[in-house]
Design a protein around this motif. Structure first.
Motif, PDB file in Angstrom:
ATOM      1  N   ILE A 179       0.832  -1.198   0.000  1.00 28.71           N
ATOM      2  CA  ILE A 179       0.000   0.000   0.000  1.00 28.71           C
ATOM      3  C   ILE A 179       0.867   1.249   0.000  1.00 28.71           C
ATOM      4  O   ILE A 179       0.461   2.306  -0.484  1.00 28.71           O
ATOM      5  N   ALA A 180       2.102   1.124   0.499  1.00 31.33           N
ATOM      6  CA  ALA A 180       3.025   2.265   0.488  1.00 31.33           C
ATOM      7  C   ALA A 180       3.367   2.692  -0.931  1.00 31.33           C
ATOM      8  O   ALA A 180       3.802   3.823  -1.154  1.00 31.33           O
ATOM      9  N   GLY A 181       3.175   1.803  -1.900  1.00 26.67           N
ATOM     10  CA  GLY A 181       3.385   2.176  -3.295  1.00 26.67           C
ATOM     11  C   GLY A 181       2.315   3.115  -3.810  1.00 26.67           C
ATOM     12  O   GLY A 181       2.546   3.886  -4.748  1.00 26.67           O
ATOM     13  N   TYR A 182       1.140   3.041  -3.211  1.00 31.27           N
ATOM     14  CA  TYR A 182       0.046   3.953  -3.550  1.00 31.27           C
ATOM     15  C   TYR A 182       0.043   5.188  -2.658  1.00 31.27           C
ATOM     16  O   TYR A 182      -0.281   6.289  -3.098  1.00 31.27           O
ATOM     17  N   ILE A 192       1.546 -15.984 -20.130  1.00 29.04           N
ATOM     18  CA  ILE A 192       1.958 -15.716 -18.750  1.00 29.04           C
ATOM     19  C   ILE A 192       1.201 -14.496 -18.225  1.00 29.04           C
ATOM     20  O   ILE A 192       1.283 -13.409 -18.789  1.00 29.04           O
ATOM     21  N   ARG A 193       0.481 -14.718 -17.126  1.00 33.22           N
ATOM     22  CA  ARG A 193      -0.232 -13.621 -16.476  1.00 33.22           C
ATOM     23  C   ARG A 193       0.669 -12.986 -15.413  1.00 33.22           C
ATOM     24  O   ARG A 193       1.249 -13.680 -14.594  1.00 33.22           O
ATOM     25  N   VAL A 194       0.754 -11.663 -15.429  1.00 36.21           N
ATOM     26  CA  VAL A 194       1.526 -10.920 -14.435  1.00 36.21           C
ATOM     27  C   VAL A 194       0.561 -10.056 -13.631  1.00 36.21           C
ATOM     28  O   VAL A 194      -0.208  -9.274 -14.199  1.00 36.21           O
ATOM     29  N   ASN A 195       0.592 -10.227 -12.323  1.00 36.27           N
ATOM     30  CA  ASN A 195      -0.229  -9.422 -11.419  1.00 36.27           C
ATOM     31  C   ASN A 195       0.589  -9.058 -10.185  1.00 36.27           C
ATOM     32  O   ASN A 195       1.710  -9.551 -10.005  1.00 36.27           O
ATOM     33  N   GLY A 196       0.038  -8.212  -9.359  1.00 35.05           N
ATOM     34  CA  GLY A 196       0.698  -7.830  -8.122  1.00 35.05           C
ATOM     35  C   GLY A 196      -0.251  -7.928  -6.945  1.00 35.05           C
ATOM     36  O   GLY A 196      -1.471  -7.998  -7.111  1.00 35.05           O
ATOM     37  N   VAL A 197       0.321  -7.951  -5.763  1.00 40.18           N
ATOM     38  CA  VAL A 197      -0.443  -7.854  -4.523  1.00 40.18           C
ATOM     39  C   VAL A 197       0.176  -6.724  -3.709  1.00 40.18           C
ATOM     40  O   VAL A 197       1.406  -6.646  -3.587  1.00 40.18           O
ATOM     41  N   ALA A 198      -0.673  -5.867  -3.172  1.00 39.76           N
ATOM     42  CA  ALA A 198      -0.202  -4.734  -2.373  1.00 39.76           C
ATOM     43  C   ALA A 198      -0.774  -4.860  -0.965  1.00 39.76           C
ATOM     44  O   ALA A 198      -1.902  -4.429  -0.710  1.00 39.76           O
ATOM     45  N   PRO A 199      -0.035  -5.473  -0.048  1.00 42.26           N
ATOM     46  CA  PRO A 199      -0.535  -5.589   1.322  1.00 42.26           C
ATOM     47  C   PRO A 199      -0.559  -4.238   2.021  1.00 42.26           C
ATOM     48  O   PRO A 199       0.222  -3.337   1.721  1.00 42.26           O
ATOM     49  N   ARG A 224      -7.967   3.372   1.795  1.00 43.02           N
ATOM     50  CA  ARG A 224      -8.201   4.048   0.525  1.00 43.02           C
ATOM     51  C   ARG A 224      -7.011   4.921   0.216  1.00 43.02           C
ATOM     52  O   ARG A 224      -6.926   6.069   0.684  1.00 43.02           O
ATOM     53  N   PRO A 225      -6.037   4.405  -0.537  1.00 45.68           N
ATOM     54  CA  PRO A 225      -4.831   5.176  -0.816  1.00 45.68           C
ATOM     55  C   PRO A 225      -5.129   6.424  -1.631  1.00 45.68           C
ATOM     56  O   PRO A 225      -6.082   6.469  -2.420  1.00 45.68           O
ATOM     57  N   ARG A 226      -4.294   7.418  -1.470  1.00 46.04           N
ATOM     58  CA  ARG A 226      -4.510   8.708  -2.127  1.00 46.04           C
ATOM     59  C   ARG A 226      -4.146   8.669  -3.605  1.00 46.04           C
ATOM     60  O   ARG A 226      -4.748   9.373  -4.408  1.00 46.04           O
ATOM     61  N   LEU A 227      -3.121   7.905  -3.977  1.00 47.08           N
ATOM     62  CA  LEU A 227      -2.658   7.919  -5.372  1.00 47.08           C
ATOM     63  C   LEU A 227      -3.557   7.074  -6.269  1.00 47.08           C
ATOM     64  O   LEU A 227      -4.098   6.085  -5.817  1.00 47.08           O
TER      65      LEU A 227
END
Length: 276
Positions: A168-171, A203-210, A273-276
């Motif tokens: 979540i820090a990425g957002y 190949i599917r690429v996805n991410g998870v943002a804890p 609810r991240p700001r970015l």
């Protein structure tokens, strides 16, 4: 009625497996998963979830004793698990890890790039150049290079799933975590950049943002009550999450249930609810 046909590799990425297999407890039977930083916290939770779903799991960590402990722990639960020590920031060690996974299980179908560092906690301008270099080398460059290493082996299997662990820090960059936050934002972009290149190759690429998860890695944000309350307030959530809750999101993205999900980063953050 005429319907356009898809290339075999694209059909694989969009879910060539029978739909009936998607929701079964052994949805990953016959698959091999490589999980970096898989010996503690979120990583070991992910390794366990994938193993319970039927995958053979290969884990890594920088310290051999941590790998041995986690392997024994997971094997004790009846899972097929092996692993090696690996500093993912070093090219030769990444290459040895991938080869060891292939030598042990014969394939790689799933990559969970979970390894990360955060050597700095404080004002952004107090982080020196070596700190920024270290954070990006481990958190971003190593993830991209691991993808590059595993893609040819996934293609041999007709496709695969890659999950990059963001935050979540990425957002919403968090107080005191500037280099880490920026590196995790870069992983959001990496998922978006890789997906259109790799989806046609099966190949599917996805991410998870804890969000804020109770692990040793995040201890600086929750062990002290005042810091914890400030972090929870900053994110707008009531409690910390658990590694198992993040692991279930990874399991979904690795499974046939997510056959139509690609290029996305799933936020697992208790309603923040991240700001970015």
């Amino acid at each position: 009625m005429w319907r356009p046909s898809l290339p075999v590799s694209l059909r694989a990425a969009l879910g060539a497996a029978p739909l009936s297999s998607a929701g079964t407890p052994r949805a990953l039977e016959g698959k091999v998963a490589l999980v970096t930083a898989g010996t503690d916290g979120i990583g070991v939770g992910v390794a366990e979830a994938l193993g319970v779903a039927g995958a053979r799991v290969f884990i890594s960590s920088r310290r051999a004793q941590n790998v041995q402990r986690a392997v024994e722990q997971l094997r004790g639960r009846g899972l097929q698990v092996s692993g090696v020590p690996c500093h993912v920031g070093r090219a030769e060690e990444r290459e040895r890890m991938v080869q060891a996974a292939l030598d042990t299980f014969g394939a790689i179908d799933i990559l969970v790039s979970n390894a990360a560092v955060n050597p700095h906690f404080g004002p952004a301008l107090e982080a020196d150049e070596s700190t920024w270099d270290k954070v990006f080398q481990v958190n971003v460059t190593a993830a991209a290079m691991l993808v590059r290493l595993v893609v040819p082996h996934m293609e041999k299997r007709g496709g695969g799933a890659i999950i990059l662990m963001s935050s979540i820090a990425g957002y919403q960059p968090m107080t005191g975590l500037a280099p880490y936050s920026v590196s995790k934002a870069a992983l959001l972009a990496l998922v978006a950049a890789l997906s259109p290149e790799l989806l046609p190759r099966g190949i599917r690429v996805n991410g998870v943002a804890p969000g804020l998860i109770r692990t040793r890695f995040s201890a600086a944000l929750w062990q002290d009550e005042a810091v914890r309350e400030r972090a929870l307030k900053e994110l707008g959530v009531e409690r910390l999450g658990t590694p198992q809750e993040v692991a279930q999101a990874v399991l979904f993205l690795a499974s046939p249930q997510a056959a139509y999900v690609a290029g996305q980063t799933l936020l697992v953050a208790g309603g923040a609810r991240p700001r970015l």
